[in-house]
Design an enzyme around this catalytic site. Structure first.
Site, PDB file in Angstrom:
ATOM      1  N   GLU A  75       1.114  -1.138  -0.098  1.00  0.00           N
ATOM      2  CA  GLU A  75       0.295   0.394   0.202  1.00  0.00           C
ATOM      3  C   GLU A  75       0.826   1.120   0.140  1.00  0.00           C
ATOM      4  O   GLU A  75       0.858   2.647  -0.753  1.00  0.00           O
ATOM      5  CB  GLU A  75      -0.936   0.235   0.806  1.00  0.00           C
ATOM      6  CG  GLU A  75      -1.939   1.320   1.386  1.00  0.00           C
ATOM      7  CD  GLU A  75      -1.980   1.039   2.881  1.00  0.00           C
ATOM      8  OE1 GLU A  75      -2.727   2.840   3.093  1.00  0.00           O
ATOM      9  OE2 GLU A  75      -2.628   0.934   3.636  1.00  0.00           O
ATOM     10  N   HIS A  76       2.091   1.328   0.716  1.00  0.00           N
ATOM     11  CA  HIS A  76       2.781   1.837   0.370  1.00  0.00           C
ATOM     12  C   HIS A  76       3.744   2.342  -0.334  1.00  0.00           C
ATOM     13  O   HIS A  76       3.771   3.534  -0.853  1.00  0.00           O
ATOM     14  CB  HIS A  76       3.626   2.633   1.888  1.00  0.00           C
ATOM     15  CG  HIS A  76       3.202   2.691   3.459  1.00  0.00           C
ATOM     16  ND1 HIS A  76       3.489   3.269   3.926  1.00  0.00           N
ATOM     17  CD2 HIS A  76       1.905   2.258   4.020  1.00  0.00           C
ATOM     18  CE1 HIS A  76       2.858   3.465   4.895  1.00  0.00           C
ATOM     19  NE2 HIS A  76       1.948   2.641   5.169  1.00  0.00           N
ATOM     20  N   GLU A 152       5.401   3.625  11.976  1.00  0.00           N
ATOM     21  CA  GLU A 152       3.598   3.465  12.323  1.00  0.00           C
ATOM     22  C   GLU A 152       3.141   2.307  13.281  1.00  0.00           C
ATOM     23  O   GLU A 152       2.073   3.052  13.779  1.00  0.00           O
ATOM     24  CB  GLU A 152       3.262   3.184  10.630  1.00  0.00           C
ATOM     25  CG  GLU A 152       1.989   2.521  10.620  1.00  0.00           C
ATOM     26  CD  GLU A 152       1.363   2.519   9.273  1.00  0.00           C
ATOM     27  OE1 GLU A 152      -0.216   2.884   9.313  1.00  0.00           O
ATOM     28  OE2 GLU A 152       2.094   2.475   8.905  1.00  0.00           O
TER      29      GLU A 152
END
Length: 441
Positions: A75-76, A152
């Site tokens: 996703e990143h 994160e």
């Protein structure tokens, strides 16, 4: 109505909503390309913007231990650049037209989405198509983003809500099961993952037959299909011989069994955050509408039993709510509370008593009516913008393989009887208890 284009694509009208004067206010159409890619659109009368989402049927539950966190890592990484655009180019092109874009990863899917003015929809589709089909996944980007993801993970580890929900999943399914693991991965799994592993995961799961594109707002379905073919046709990604969708991680496994369990994580927080959970329903269980009404009556608003009993009457906690989550082969229902440490025992006793009562007696007719009204009203109010409609289209097509009309969903909610709710309450809250606590030792 279904039509086959000369290209081999199959298009049909899913449903149309018209006003009494004949004005079409919503028109949902679906096209399936020969590669298996599905495109679902909703034309909204009066809209001046459009939202597009690319939904890929892969999430944390599709990962092996060695690739734990790969879905979220990707996703990143897909924002980090392609052969045509750098990461900065991607940001500049959408920022220049005032667009909003982001992505998120769940246990069973990943979504990349953008919201733009209607005139800029082809640009948004082109940028997303480039990202999905042409990501470089360069080694230096993997190494740089690895540190971002580790940060994160540390951030989530400081959030008691995240910690207690991850603990609940681990208690329910075990940390050896993909469903029981945190979506973002762990420090150890992210540090160990290599660019080669991520690329293999990308090539295996990011295929047309495993992808849905949903668009809602001011649009023309035919124009959207043409834009998708152009944007996603890069590097032969839409070739008819493209790889089929990989089997879900559940295909060769028995249904996960949830047993009674209790766990506690010590954190120097001011509050104790706790969740009392039970195994719930799968995502395709028709009884989920009755469970939705039950969940709303139990802890879905300020008039709910738990809010009134725990907060209003006794002042035991500021935040208390119930929830229901659904997956392909399992689910969870639960009650979450944050309270002062010296009130933990009393909160547990009060919540357990409310669950016992609702399992034994169900809910009242007034609670049934309020629960239905809250579900219907919340759903309709939540569909006022193109972004929420895009999410509804994409998620339903990917997860359920169909997009129900709003009126049909309302009819299913309204059809729930008090007997339906009583039966599901007795079944679900009669199952073994899971108890997750996070707070001071």
């Amino acid at each position: 109505m279904q039509a086959r284009a000369s290209s081999g694509a199959i298009t049909r009208t899913v449903h149309t909503v018209t006003e009494a004067d004949g004005l079409v206010v919503s028109h949902v159409r679906r096209t399936r390309l020969p590669s298996g890619l599905r495109i679902v659109t909703e034309q909204m009368a009066g809209a001046r913007s459009a939202s597009v989402g690319v939904w890929v049927g892969v999430g944390s539950r599709d990962e092996r231990a060695a690739t734990h966190g790969a879905s979220h890592f990707l996703e990143h990484l897909l924002f980090k650049g392609t052969s045509e655009r750098s990461a900065l180019d991607i940001s500049i092109e959408l920022d220049a037209v005032g667009g909003e874009f982001n992505a998120f990863t769940a246990k069973e899917y990943t979504c990349f989405h953008a919201r733009v003015l209607a005139a800029d929809l082809p640009l948004a589709i082109d940028v997303l198509g480039d990202m999905i089909t042409g990501s470089l996944i360069a080694t230096h980007d993997v190494d740089a983003e690895r540190d971002v993801i580790l940060d994160e993970i540390a951030m989530h580890d400081d959030d008691p809500d995240d910690v207690v929900q991850n603990l609940l999943a681990e208690l329910a399914w075990g940390d050896g099961s993909p469903l029981g693991r945190p979506i973002a991965g762990t420090t150890a799994s992210i540090e160990a993952m290599t660019p080669a592993q991520i690329k293999r995961f990308y090539r295996r799961h990011y295929v047309p037959a495993n992808t849905v594109i949903s668009v809602a707002g001011a649009l023309d379905h035919g124009a959207v299909v043409r834009a998708v073919k152009k944007a996603f046709g890069r590097q032969g990604w839409l070739d008819e011989l493209a790889a089929p969708a990989p089997p879900r991680a559940t295909a060769a496994r028995r249904r996960p069994k949830v047993s009674a369990a209790e766990g506690r994580v010590a954190r120097p927080f001011e509050q104790v955050n706790l969740v009392i959970g039970r195994e719930g329903l799968t995502r395709d269980d028709d009884r989920r509408y009755a469970l939705g009404v039950l969940n709303t009556a139990l802890g879905g608003g300020t008039s709910s039993r738990l809010f009134q009993e725990v907060r209003e009457q006794r002042g035991l906690a500021y935040s208390v709510y119930s929830f229901a989550s659904h997956y392909a082969d399992s689910g969870l229902v639960g009650v979450a509370v944050g309270c002062l440490p010296d009130r933990t025992d009393e909160v547990l006793a009060v919540v357990r008593e409310q669950l016992r009562l609702i399992a034994a007696d169900g809910i009242t007719e007034d609670e049934l009516a309020r629960g239905k009204g809250q579900l219907v009203g919340g759903m309709i109010l939540g569909l006022e913008d193109s972004g929420s409609r895009m999410v509804r289209l994409g998620k339903n097509e990917l997860v359920h393989g169909e997009v129900l009309g709003i009126d049909e969903v309302i009819a299913r909610i309204e059809a729930v009887t008090i007997g339906d709710v009583r039966a599901i309450a007795a079944e679900v809250f009669g199952r073994p208890e899971l108890l997750a606590l996070v707070g001071p030792a």
